[in-house]
Motif scaffolding. Structure first.
Motif, mmCIF file in Angstrom:
data_model
loop_
_atom_site.group_PDB
_atom_site.id
_atom_site.type_symbol
_atom_site.label_atom_id
_atom_site.label_comp_id
_atom_site.label_asym_id
_atom_site.label_seq_id
_atom_site.Cartn_x
_atom_site.Cartn_y
_atom_site.Cartn_z
ATOM 1 N N ILE A 15 1.075 -1.173 0.043
ATOM 2 C CA ILE A 15 -0.033 0.083 0.141
ATOM 3 C C ILE A 15 1.003 1.247 0.016
ATOM 4 N N PRO A 16 0.533 2.125 -0.814
ATOM 5 C CA PRO A 16 1.495 3.297 -0.830
ATOM 6 C C PRO A 16 1.404 4.205 0.312
ATOM 7 N N ARG A 17 2.660 4.664 0.805
ATOM 8 C CA ARG A 17 3.023 5.261 2.289
ATOM 9 C C ARG A 17 3.138 6.687 1.942
ATOM 10 N N TYR A 18 2.215 7.568 2.767
ATOM 11 C CA TYR A 18 2.473 8.762 2.951
ATOM 12 C C TYR A 18 2.681 9.104 4.467
ATOM 13 N N ALA A 19 3.198 10.380 4.784
ATOM 14 C CA ALA A 19 3.508 10.753 5.947
ATOM 15 C C ALA A 19 3.676 12.195 6.112
ATOM 16 N N VAL A 20 3.386 12.863 7.499
ATOM 17 C CA VAL A 20 3.664 14.326 7.714
ATOM 18 C C VAL A 20 4.701 14.222 8.723
ATOM 19 N N PHE A 21 5.669 15.089 8.483
ATOM 20 C CA PHE A 21 6.831 15.327 9.237
ATOM 21 C C PHE A 21 6.887 16.641 9.961
ATOM 22 N N GLY A 22 6.988 16.650 11.139
ATOM 23 C CA GLY A 22 6.980 18.128 11.934
ATOM 24 C C GLY A 22 7.386 17.905 13.439
ATOM 25 N N SER A 23 7.406 19.125 14.017
ATOM 26 C CA SER A 23 7.546 18.812 15.580
ATOM 27 C C SER A 23 7.143 19.868 16.090
ATOM 28 N N PRO A 24 6.118 19.885 17.160
ATOM 29 C CA PRO A 24 5.426 18.704 17.491
ATOM 30 C C PRO A 24 4.539 18.012 16.625
ATOM 31 N N ILE A 25 4.143 16.913 16.597
ATOM 32 C CA ILE A 25 3.304 16.436 15.485
ATOM 33 C C ILE A 25 2.307 15.378 15.936
ATOM 34 N N ALA A 26 2.342 14.868 17.286
ATOM 35 C CA ALA A 26 1.477 13.997 17.510
ATOM 36 C C ALA A 26 0.112 14.282 17.651
ATOM 37 N N HIS A 27 -0.412 15.552 17.643
ATOM 38 C CA HIS A 27 -1.854 15.883 17.537
ATOM 39 C C HIS A 27 -2.192 16.238 16.028
ATOM 40 N N SER A 28 -1.429 15.991 15.217
ATOM 41 C CA SER A 28 -1.683 16.512 13.752
ATOM 42 C C SER A 28 -2.911 15.601 13.380
ATOM 43 N N LEU A 29 -3.676 16.540 12.737
ATOM 44 C CA LEU A 29 -5.085 15.986 12.018
ATOM 45 C C LEU A 29 -4.917 15.357 10.747
ATOM 46 N N SER A 30 -3.700 15.560 10.010
ATOM 47 C CA SER A 30 -3.299 15.231 8.768
ATOM 48 C C SER A 30 -3.465 13.720 8.447
ATOM 49 N N PRO A 31 -3.198 12.973 9.405
ATOM 50 C CA PRO A 31 -3.426 11.586 8.923
ATOM 51 C C PRO A 31 -5.116 11.032 8.947
ATOM 52 N N LEU A 32 -5.860 11.606 9.838
ATOM 53 C CA LEU A 32 -7.260 11.406 9.797
ATOM 54 C C LEU A 32 -7.966 12.065 8.555
ATOM 55 N N ILE A 33 -7.259 13.146 8.354
ATOM 56 C CA ILE A 33 -8.114 13.892 6.998
ATOM 57 C C ILE A 33 -7.556 13.080 5.671
ATOM 58 N N HIS A 34 -6.500 12.690 5.594
ATOM 59 C CA HIS A 34 -5.853 11.870 4.400
ATOM 60 C C HIS A 34 -6.660 10.642 4.248
#
Ligand code: NAP
Length: 288
Positions: A15-34
């Motif tokens: 399965i194609p893999r995507y990710a968001v890179f940042g700091s701090p990142i634990a509360h990022s909404l990007s995984p849910l949105i994508h």
């Protein structure tokens, strides 16, 4: 190595893999949105959140590339550093000088910036404000401000005034944009004499810290839209000021977050997903 402990979705072979890179990142909404976009479009993908310390981005991105990563989002504080991790840039990313979206190419990462198009889509389509001819005040001159400024100019605003806590950064951004007829800078302490603006954008990260911004009410007219690029707790201070100043409308950056994600998704998958369902879900969760 590239799958951090803060990953919100397991990777699955094939399965194609995507990710968001940042700091701090634990509360990022990007995984849910994508994940929601992928469900809507019937596309299988894995999208994780990866914590990366400042100065470590290039190494983390090359590990992700070697591990087969298909694309990435880049967030605070890495958007400038991400430029040097790219083998090529879209014209809008080159113009912004900062990158928030990476797509796998043959020999490395192809960089784009969707923050500006995301902001403009949220303001002009969701909030239905025609940006043409508007006087805009932008507070802040960091990565987000740099990312959105070219798109605001392209949307036809009449003038962009930039005020930043560190004035040299505002001057640098103004010079970078290269439009002296439309872009001006202002010392923060001179905001009180600047008159009213149609749109006031908070592109600072002040809401994440304890030190509130001091803003005069004189920059507000009855028609003014106050827009904070931040959302959640980080937007509370600015939005409270906007309500106290009687702005016509005060809006956080949740819509921009969803719209910039949709533009990243379109770059990766060739298909722009509908944004209203995800926006409604996040807005309901924020108000619960
Ligand atoms: N909704 C979205 O999709 C979206 C997208 C991108 C960013 N954002 C949000 O935008 C904000 C800015 O992000 P960024 O990447 O530009 O961060 P950044 O590069 O670190 O820049 C931070 C900016 O905030 C200013 N600042 C920090 N604390 C301040 C204070 N107490 N008073 C006044 N100014 C202060 C800084 O001024 P100095 O230069 O003086 O330090 C600088 O201009 C963040 O909250 C981020 O979450 C949202």
């Amino acid at each position: 190595m590239w799958q951090s402990p803060t990953s919100t979705q397991p990777s699955v072979a094939g399965i194609p893999r995507y990710a968001v890179f940042g700091s701090p990142i634990a509360h990022s909404l990007s995984p849910l949105i994508h994940r929601r976009f992928a469900e809507q479009c019937g596309i299988a993908l894995a999208y994780t959140a990866i914590e990366v310390a400042a100065g470590r981005l290039e190494a983390a991105l090359s590990e992700f590339f070697v591990a087969g990563g298909s694309g990435a989002n880049i967030t605070l504080p890495h958007k400038l550093e991400a430029v040097s991790a790219c083998v090529a840039l879209t014209p809008r990313a080159r113009r912004a000088g900062v990158v928030n979206t990476l797509k796998r190419a043959d020999h490395g990462w192809f960089g784009d910036n969707t923050d500006g198009s995301g902001l403009v889509a949220d303001i002009s389509e969701r909030l239905r404000l025609d940006l043409r001819g508007r006087r805009v005040l932008m507070l802040g001159a960091g990565g987000a401000a740099q990312g959105v400024a070219p798109a605001l100019l392209d949307a036809g605003i009449e003038a962009l005034t930039i005020a930043n806590r560190t004035p040299e950064r505002a001057d640098h951004l103004s010079d970078w944009l290269g439009e002296p007829a439309r872009v001006h800078t202002l010392y923060w302490q001179d905001l009180k004499d600047a008159g009213a603006f149609d749109l006031i954008l908070n592109a600072t990260s002040a809401g994440h810290g304890a030190q509130p911004m001091a803003l005069p009410f004189g920059i507000v007219a009855p028609r003014t839209l106050a827009y904070d690029l931040s959302y959640g707790a980080a937007a509370v201070g600015f939005l409270s000021w906007a309500k106290a100043a009687h702005c016509a409308q005060a809006q956080d950056g949740l819509g921009m977050l969803v719209e910039q994600a949709a533009d990243s998704f379109a770059l990766w998958h060739g298909l722009r997903p509908p944004t209203d369902p995800v926006y409604a879900e996040l807005r309901a969760a924020a108000q619960a």
